[in-house]
Motif scaffolding. Structure first.
Motif, PDB file in Angstrom:
ATOM      1  N   ALA A   1       0.859  -1.182   0.000  1.00 56.71           N
ATOM      2  CA  ALA A   1       0.000   0.000   0.000  1.00 56.71           C
ATOM      3  C   ALA A   1       0.891   1.226   0.000  1.00 56.71           C
ATOM      4  O   ALA A   1       1.792   1.332   0.825  1.00 56.71           O
ATOM      5  CB  ALA A   1      -0.895  -0.003   1.227  1.00 56.71           C
ATOM      6  N   LEU A   2       0.640   2.127  -0.919  1.00 55.50           N
ATOM      7  CA  LEU A   2       1.451   3.342  -1.035  1.00 55.50           C
ATOM      8  C   LEU A   2       0.559   4.535  -0.738  1.00 55.50           C
ATOM      9  O   LEU A   2      -0.463   4.742  -1.412  1.00 55.50           O
ATOM     10  CB  LEU A   2       2.027   3.437  -2.459  1.00 55.50           C
ATOM     11  N   SER A   3       0.931   5.297   0.283  1.00 49.19           N
ATOM     12  CA  SER A   3       0.112   6.453   0.654  1.00 49.19           C
ATOM     13  C   SER A   3       0.296   7.555  -0.387  1.00 49.19           C
ATOM     14  O   SER A   3       1.415   7.909  -0.757  1.00 49.19           O
ATOM     15  CB  SER A   3       0.532   6.960   2.041  1.00 49.19           C
ATOM     16  N   LEU A   4      -0.837   8.078  -0.850  1.00 47.32           N
ATOM     17  CA  LEU A   4      -0.782   9.173  -1.826  1.00 47.32           C
ATOM     18  C   LEU A   4      -1.121  10.509  -1.169  1.00 47.32           C
ATOM     19  O   LEU A   4      -1.353  11.492  -1.855  1.00 47.32           O
ATOM     20  CB  LEU A   4      -1.766   8.880  -2.966  1.00 47.32           C
ATOM     21  N   GLY A   5      -1.195  10.532   0.138  1.00 42.96           N
ATOM     22  CA  GLY A   5      -1.490  11.777   0.841  1.00 42.96           C
ATOM     23  C   GLY A   5      -2.937  11.839   1.268  1.00 42.96           C
ATOM     24  O   GLY A   5      -3.751  10.976   0.898  1.00 42.96           O
ATOM     25  N   ARG A   6      -3.271  12.849   2.034  1.00 48.82           N
ATOM     26  CA  ARG A   6      -4.619  12.956   2.572  1.00 48.82           C
ATOM     27  C   ARG A   6      -5.484  13.836   1.676  1.00 48.82           C
ATOM     28  O   ARG A   6      -5.012  14.791   1.062  1.00 48.82           O
ATOM     29  CB  ARG A   6      -4.577  13.525   3.992  1.00 48.82           C
ATOM     30  N   SER A   7      -6.724  13.443   1.645  1.00 50.96           N
ATOM     31  CA  SER A   7      -7.680  14.206   0.842  1.00 50.96           C
ATOM     32  C   SER A   7      -7.871  15.587   1.471  1.00 50.96           C
ATOM     33  O   SER A   7      -7.764  15.739   2.697  1.00 50.96           O
ATOM     34  CB  SER A   7      -9.006  13.444   0.812  1.00 50.96           C
ATOM     35  N   LYS A   8      -8.182  16.577   0.600  1.00 51.81           N
ATOM     36  CA  LYS A   8      -8.386  17.922   1.139  1.00 51.81           C
ATOM     37  C   LYS A   8      -9.859  18.193   1.416  1.00 51.81           C
ATOM     38  O   LYS A   8     -10.222  19.278   1.844  1.00 51.81           O
ATOM     39  CB  LYS A   8      -7.839  18.951   0.162  1.00 51.81           C
ATOM     40  N   LYS A   9     -10.658  17.195   1.138  1.00 51.11           N
ATOM     41  CA  LYS A   9     -12.101  17.394   1.328  1.00 51.11           C
ATOM     42  C   LYS A   9     -12.620  16.475   2.437  1.00 51.11           C
ATOM     43  O   LYS A   9     -11.961  15.492   2.802  1.00 51.11           O
ATOM     44  CB  LYS A   9     -12.849  17.064   0.033  1.00 51.11           C
ATOM     45  N   GLY A  10     -13.846  16.794   2.888  1.00 49.69           N
ATOM     46  CA  GLY A  10     -14.550  15.919   3.817  1.00 49.69           C
ATOM     47  C   GLY A  10     -13.786  15.673   5.106  1.00 49.69           C
ATOM     48  O   GLY A  10     -13.263  16.616   5.719  1.00 49.69           O
ATOM     49  N   ARG A  11     -13.694  14.420   5.494  1.00 49.09           N
ATOM     50  CA  ARG A  11     -13.026  14.107   6.761  1.00 49.09           C
ATOM     51  C   ARG A  11     -11.529  13.888   6.557  1.00 49.09           C
ATOM     52  O   ARG A  11     -10.847  13.343   7.417  1.00 49.09           O
ATOM     53  CB  ARG A  11     -13.658  12.872   7.403  1.00 49.09           C
ATOM     54  N   ARG A  12     -11.075  14.271   5.389  1.00 50.61           N
ATOM     55  CA  ARG A  12      -9.639  14.230   5.064  1.00 50.61           C
ATOM     56  C   ARG A  12      -9.098  12.809   5.204  1.00 50.61           C
ATOM     57  O   ARG A  12      -8.116  12.553   5.896  1.00 50.61           O
ATOM     58  CB  ARG A  12      -8.849  15.200   5.961  1.00 50.61           C
ATOM     59  N   ASP A  13      -9.770  11.881   4.535  1.00 53.09           N
ATOM     60  CA  ASP A  13      -9.293  10.498   4.506  1.00 53.09           C
ATOM     61  C   ASP A  13      -7.949  10.421   3.801  1.00 53.09           C
ATOM     62  O   ASP A  13      -7.557  11.335   3.069  1.00 53.09           O
ATOM     63  CB  ASP A  13     -10.304   9.609   3.772  1.00 53.09           C
ATOM     64  N   GLU A  14      -7.266   9.322   4.067  1.00 56.36           N
ATOM     65  CA  GLU A  14      -5.957   9.136   3.449  1.00 56.36           C
ATOM     66  C   GLU A  14      -6.125   8.291   2.187  1.00 56.36           C
ATOM     67  O   GLU A  14      -6.788   7.244   2.210  1.00 56.36           O
ATOM     68  CB  GLU A  14      -5.006   8.434   4.426  1.00 56.36           C
ATOM     69  N   LYS A  15      -5.522   8.769   1.092  1.00 53.95           N
ATOM     70  CA  LYS A  15      -5.648   8.065  -0.190  1.00 53.95           C
ATOM     71  C   LYS A  15      -4.486   7.092  -0.343  1.00 53.95           C
ATOM     72  O   LYS A  15      -3.328   7.450  -0.037  1.00 53.95           O
ATOM     73  CB  LYS A  15      -5.636   9.093  -1.319  1.00 53.95           C
ATOM     74  N   PHE A  16      -4.783   5.884  -0.768  1.00 52.05           N
ATOM     75  CA  PHE A  16      -3.757   4.852  -0.937  1.00 52.05           C
ATOM     76  C   PHE A  16      -3.803   4.270  -2.340  1.00 52.05           C
ATOM     77  O   PHE A  16      -4.882   4.174  -2.946  1.00 52.05           O
ATOM     78  CB  PHE A  16      -3.982   3.686   0.044  1.00 52.05           C
ATOM     79  N   LEU A  17      -2.626   3.879  -2.812  1.00 55.63           N
ATOM     80  CA  LEU A  17      -2.559   3.038  -3.996  1.00 55.63           C
ATOM     81  C   LEU A  17      -2.247   1.632  -3.499  1.00 55.63           C
ATOM     82  O   LEU A  17      -1.190   1.394  -2.907  1.00 55.63           O
ATOM     83  CB  LEU A  17      -1.449   3.515  -4.942  1.00 55.63           C
ATOM     84  N   PHE A  18      -3.165   0.709  -3.723  1.00 52.03           N
ATOM     85  CA  PHE A  18      -2.947  -0.678  -3.322  1.00 52.03           C
ATOM     86  C   PHE A  18      -2.500  -1.451  -4.560  1.00 52.03           C
ATOM     87  O   PHE A  18      -3.203  -1.473  -5.571  1.00 52.03           O
ATOM     88  CB  PHE A  18      -4.233  -1.290  -2.762  1.00 52.03           C
ATOM     89  N   ALA A  19      -1.326  -2.020  -4.483  1.00 52.60           N
ATOM     90  CA  ALA A  19      -0.781  -2.741  -5.632  1.00 52.60           C
ATOM     91  C   ALA A  19      -0.479  -4.176  -5.236  1.00 52.60           C
ATOM     92  O   ALA A  19      -0.122  -4.442  -4.090  1.00 52.60           O
ATOM     93  CB  ALA A  19       0.492  -2.049  -6.127  1.00 52.60           C
ATOM     94  N   GLY A  20      -0.641  -5.077  -6.188  1.00 51.50           N
ATOM     95  CA  GLY A  20      -0.352  -6.477  -5.892  1.00 51.50           C
ATOM     96  C   GLY A  20       0.195  -7.191  -7.112  1.00 51.50           C
ATOM     97  O   GLY A  20      -0.157  -6.860  -8.254  1.00 51.50           O
ATOM     98  N   LEU A  21       1.115  -8.125  -6.837  1.00 55.83           N
ATOM     99  CA  LEU A  21       1.623  -8.967  -7.918  1.00 55.83           C
ATOM    100  C   LEU A  21       0.754 -10.213  -7.942  1.00 55.83           C
ATOM    101  O   LEU A  21       0.814 -11.042  -7.025  1.00 55.83           O
ATOM    102  CB  LEU A  21       3.091  -9.331  -7.673  1.00 55.83           C
ATOM    103  N   LEU A  22      -0.052 -10.319  -8.978  1.00 54.60           N
ATOM    104  CA  LEU A  22      -1.049 -11.382  -9.005  1.00 54.60           C
ATOM    105  C   LEU A  22      -0.495 -12.687  -9.578  1.00 54.60           C
ATOM    106  O   LEU A  22      -1.020 -13.751  -9.284  1.00 54.60           O
ATOM    107  CB  LEU A  22      -2.263 -10.931  -9.818  1.00 54.60           C
ATOM    108  N   GLY A  23       0.567 -12.584 -10.316  1.00 54.64           N
ATOM    109  CA  GLY A  23       1.156 -13.796 -10.885  1.00 54.64           C
ATOM    110  C   GLY A  23       2.081 -14.488  -9.921  1.00 54.64           C
ATOM    111  O   GLY A  23       3.277 -14.666 -10.186  1.00 54.64           O
ATOM    112  N   VAL A  24       1.506 -14.902  -8.804  1.00 53.82           N
ATOM    113  CA  VAL A  24       2.318 -15.527  -7.755  1.00 53.82           C
ATOM    114  C   VAL A  24       2.991 -16.800  -8.270  1.00 53.82           C
ATOM    115  O   VAL A  24       4.140 -17.093  -7.956  1.00 53.82           O
ATOM    116  CB  VAL A  24       1.445 -15.851  -6.529  1.00 53.82           C
ATOM    117  N   SER A  25       2.264 -17.516  -9.095  1.00 54.44           N
ATOM    118  CA  SER A  25       2.811 -18.785  -9.582  1.00 54.44           C
ATOM    119  C   SER A  25       4.076 -18.575 -10.404  1.00 54.44           C
ATOM    120  O   SER A  25       4.913 -19.469 -10.511  1.00 54.44           O
ATOM    121  CB  SER A  25       1.762 -19.504 -10.426  1.00 54.44           C
TER     122      SER A  25
END
Lengths: 509, 200
Positions: free
Chosen positions: A96-120
């Motif tokens: 999970a890579l944090s992209l910073g906090r939103s400037k609107k609303g309750r100022r949630d934190e934005k994340f980029l969730f990345a995964g390597l799906l080709g585990v095999s």
């Protein structure tokens, strides 16, 4: 520092490089089959002291941007873990890579969730690394390596699609405000420039439609496309990948970029495997995909390395402190040697001066002690003669005074003799030796009624006895004229007693 | 926990580094302390020696005087064994020569001098002050008989005489007689002091 080695993993094989400051140097390549894995294990065993960085360039990747409530500590970890499990169930290779906090609303934190799906595709290689206890520092993926480059590109804009090529294929990575949002890999079996350009054009069109559909870009604005290409391919690419209303294409020379990053041998074509591996080592991303269990031996190496550094630091600090003490010791030893020499020289001079003295069979300290004490004794040994002679002279000048008794004695200052205490109370000075002379005397009987004459005679006699060194105290008088004393008349029988008086004479010794 | 055993050598190395380092610091500190103590002693000795050198001439004179006194004490027999027989003979000789009426004495056993007589006690370096106390009673015609007797005795015997007390009074005072003339009685306490070597 142990050797660092890079493992470039694509769908078909692993290529191993030895990283040097001038760039990665290819060492071996292993096909994704049993002989390849066996050779890979041997390769790892022979380089068990190395640190390994794995760069995966695989098509099976996932990217999700999502917002989470901003929390800290364990809550944050648990939240991210749950989200990763939700998005990438079945693969332990996610981040999970944090992209910073939103400037609107309750100022949630934005994340980029990345995964390597080709585990095999990766797992056999990871299993080999576990078996050989290889020190895996981290698993990285190509889009995050390219992300490190994007911020440095002059052509980078707010939204940009970067197209890069490697031995795995053609990769399109979309960045928004310099942050990775999406990436995909298109397998490509050729390195012909015209085909690459055609594929680029085709893939750029698909990506445009996808991004527009996701409302990540506006349809009325052209997509900025940056192609990382070799200088020799630029003509073909320019011809086959022209600007259109949907896209504006720019080119970046991968050879020039490689030189800027310190790679001694720039890539010969658009496939920049070595360049991206070099970039990985130069700017290793903080986030990586390997779970803690796969990094165990790297962590152990880190702990050993840290302990060794701490040991060396502790020992070095102690050595420095001890060295400082030894310097001080050396300085003190020099000074002591000088002082000792001075003392010895002085002692010789002193001995030379004293050599002329007559020899004695006792030490000088004993001599001093003995003579000092004898002198104390001698000072007190004059006997009664001086005071008796003084008394005799006074009597010669006072013929009316007749002695009845004299008592001479030594007084040691009152420390031991009870009589001396009494003597002090009557005038002797405490703390010093004295000769005391108690005198009992009388006047002629004819003066019995002449009280004034008695007083004058006693005073005159006292005056004769007193000198600067000799003190005289009248103990009793023939006639007491003080108001505190009683006065009686003469004896009624008519017998007349000679007037008596007592004196104390004291002389300091 | 399972990895602790894999870290045993680095941990051992750290422990050894700490133990060795602390030992080095302590050892060097001890040596510096010892050198500083030696330095203080040497400087004190140097100062003392300089002071002694500064007054060496006076000290030489002083020591000569002391050595002369020591020699005198040895010559006069003050340092040495008591010579009681000689003392008794000298008393008899002086009594006869001065034609003294009556001389009676009693000499007590020898003992170390007391603090009252010599503040600080009897010990003096390698020697000890010893004393035999004599009670002396005399009948006198004149007080000079006593003073002369004491003076002659002091010069004749091999001991240092210290008179502690003397009482003189009239035994039968003749009316109208001047001074102490006539029959006088004296009672004196005299310390016969000698110095003997202390046994090691």
């Amino acid at each position: 520092m142990p050797a660092r080695r890079l493992l470039f993993v694509n769908a078909t094989r692993v290529t191993a490089y030895h990283w040097l400051p001038s760039g990665p140097k290819e060492e071996a390549s292993f096909a994704a089959n049993e002989p390849g894995l066996s050779a890979f294990r041997d390769y790892l065993r022979e380089r068990s002291a190395s640190l390994f960085y794995l760069l995966a360039d695989l098509a099976e990747e996932g990217f999700q941007v999502d917002e989470l409530p901003h929390v800290q500590g364990n809550d944050r970890r648990e939240l991210i873990k749950r989200k990763l499990a939700q998005y990438y169930y079945g693969t332990p290779l996610s981040l999970a890579l944090s992209l910073g906090r939103s400037k609107k609303g309750r100022r949630d934190e934005k994340f980029l969730f990345a995964g390597l799906l080709g585990v095999s595709q990766i797992e056999p290689w990871l299993q080999a690394m576990r078996e050989t206890e290889a020190r895996l520092a981290g698993i990285h993926s190509m889009p995050f390596v390219i992300a490190a480059l994007v911020g440095k590109l002059p052509a980078a804009t707010e939204r940009i699609l970067v197209i890069s090529a490697s031995s795995a294929g053609l990769r399109q990575s979309f960045f928004e405000n310099g942050q990775l949002r999406f990436s995909r890999l298109t397998a490509m079996a050729t390195d012909r420039s015209d085909l690459i350009a055609t594929t680029c054009a085709s893939e750029a069109g698909k990506i445009y439609q996808y991004l527009a559909g996701q409302r990540l870009i506006s349809r009325d604005q052209p997509l900025q496309v940056l192609v990382l290409a070799h200088a020799g391919q630029r003509a073909d690419l320019t011809r086959n990948l022209p600007d259109t209303p949907e896209r504006q294409v720019q080119f970046a020379d991968i050879g020039e970029l490689a030189r800027q990053q310190g790679l001694a041998e720039p890539p010969a074509d658009a496939r920049g495997d070595r360049f991206y591996l070099h970039l990985l080592m130069r700017q290793t991303p903080h986030q990586q995909f390997a779970p803690a269990e796969d990094r165990r031996f790297y962590r152990l190496w880190q702990a050993r390395h840290a302990l060794t550094i701490v040991s060396a630091t502790v020992f070095g600090a102690c050595l420095l402190l001890a060295g400082g003490q030894m310097l001080r010791l050396s300085e003190l030893s020099d000074r002591n040697a000088q002082v000792r020499l001075d003392v010895e020289t002085g002692q010789r001079r002193y001995d030379d001066l004293m050599r002329g003295l007559p020899p004695i069979d006792i030490s000088r300290d004993s001599l001093r002690d003995l003579t000092d004490r004898y002198r104390v004794l001698a000072r007190r040994s004059a006997g009664p003669e001086p005071l008796l002679r003084h008394l005799g002279h006074a009597l010669d000048q006072a013929p009316r005074v007749e002695l009845t008794r004299v008592d001479w004695r030594l007084d040691d200052g009152g420390a031991h003799d009870p009589r001396a205490d009494a003597a002090q109370s009557q005038g002797a000075t405490k703390g010093g030796s004295h000769a005391l002379l108690d005198i009992q005397a009388r006047l002629p009987a004819a003066m019995a009624l002449d009280h004034r004459g008695q007083i004058e005679a006693v005073n005159a006699f006292t005056g004769l006895l007193s000198t600067g060194e000799i003190q005289v105290r009248v103990i009793s008088r023939p006639f007491e004229q003080e108001s505190g004393k009683a006065i009686r008349s003469s004896d009624a029988t008519g017998e007349i007693e000679p007037p008596k008086f007592n004196l104390r004479v004291m002389q300091a010794l | 926990m399972r990895d602790i055993t894999r870290l045993r050598w680095p941990l051992f190395l750290l422990a050894m580094a700490m133990v060795t380092g602390v030992a080095m610091i302590m050892a060097s500190r001890q040596q510096v302390d010892a050198a500083e103590a030696a330095h203080r002693q040497l400087v004190a000795k140097q100062g003392d020696l300089r002071a002694r050198l500064g007054r060496a001439r006076e000290e030489e004179v002083e020591l000569r005087e002391r050595i002369a006194l020591l020699a005198e004490l040895r010559t006069s027999g003050v340092i040495g064994q008591e010579e009681r027989l000689d003392w008794v003979e000298q008393i008899s000789r002086i009594k006869a020569r001065r034609r003294l009426l009556d001389v009676q004495y009693e000499l007590s056993p020898q003992h170390p001098v007391d603090d009252a007589l010599l503040p600080g006690g009897p010990l003096a370096g390698e020697h000890e002050f010893m004393s035999s106390t004599m009670s002396l009673r005399m009948t006198l015609l004149h007080e000079d008989d006593l003073l002369g007797f004491l003076d002659e005795l002091r010069r004749a015997v091999h001991a240092h005489l210290l008179v502690r007390e003397c009482v003189i009074d009239r035994s039968a005072p003749p009316p109208g007689a001047p001074g102490l003339a006539g029959q006088l009685r004296s009672a004196c306490t005299i310390e016969w002091i000698t110095l003997r070597e202390r046994k090691p």
